[in-house]
Design an enzyme around this catalytic site. Sequence first.
Site, short mmCIF file in Angstrom:
data_model
loop_
_atom_site.label_atom_id
_atom_site.label_comp_id
_atom_site.label_asym_id
_atom_site.label_seq_id
_atom_site.Cartn_x
_atom_site.Cartn_y
_atom_site.Cartn_z
CB SER A 1 5.88 2.87 -3.89
OG SER A 1 4.83 3.55 -3.24
N GLY B 1 7.52 1.00 -0.17
CA GLY B 1 7.14 0.57 1.17
C GLY B 1 7.90 1.25 2.28
CG ASN C 1 4.65 3.54 2.52
OD1 ASN C 1 3.64 3.11 1.97
ND2 ASN C 1 5.79 3.69 1.87
CG ASP D 1 -2.58 1.43 -6.42
OD1 ASP D 1 -2.73 2.50 -7.05
OD2 ASP D 1 -1.46 0.94 -6.17
CG HIS E 1 1.52 2.99 -6.20
ND1 HIS E 1 0.73 2.12 -5.48
CD2 HIS E 1 2.58 3.30 -5.41
CE1 HIS E 1 1.28 1.91 -4.30
NE2 HIS E 1 2.41 2.61 -4.24
#
Length: 203
Positions: A27, A64, A93, A174, A177
């Site tokens: 991402s 992801g 991830n 978050d 990102h």
Amino acid sequence: MLRILTLLCFLWVSSASAQTLLVLGDSLSAGYQMAAEQAWPAKLPRALQDRDLNVKVINASISGDTTGNGLQRLPQLLERHQPEWVLIELGGNDGLRGWPFNRIRDNLKQLITQAHTGDAKPLLVQIQIPPNYGQRYAQGFADIYPTLAEQTQTPLLPFFMESVIQKPEWMRDDGIHPMPAAQKWIAEFMAEQLVPYLSQPDS
């Protein structure tokens, strides 16, 4: 007529001499919650052009994705695009899932091997995870990259998010990102890191 033919010849030579860089990431490179053309890989060709490099960038990043996902997808991507370079921006991830270090390291090593098998030169991006996952695990995870880069003689590029996270206005809520506002800076930063490799005479 002669001027037109000369221009067409120049454009053909420029296109033919363009290198192809495949970005295999998650991402952070896919452009999380933004249009594909807003993500930094889409802005990278212009940043490289400003540095006198003609590079076609294929962004094969998927939000992801893990190193395991990358292993499944890379052979087909190499066959389809036949890139000269593969930029590997994966592992975040895996770390966020708490995967064992040896599993992450082995997957990254296989990605490097796959790139070589496909006649491409691999480039590895340093990845880090937030320290709230435990300082010991976060440090052990980060150490995978320089160790593997040295063992495989693969160029290691710095983690572009280190500077981005210092600007709250560039980050999503978050805390992981980057926002669209950060993408141009990332493209310029990555271009600076890539120039020494992409400009090599034998590249």
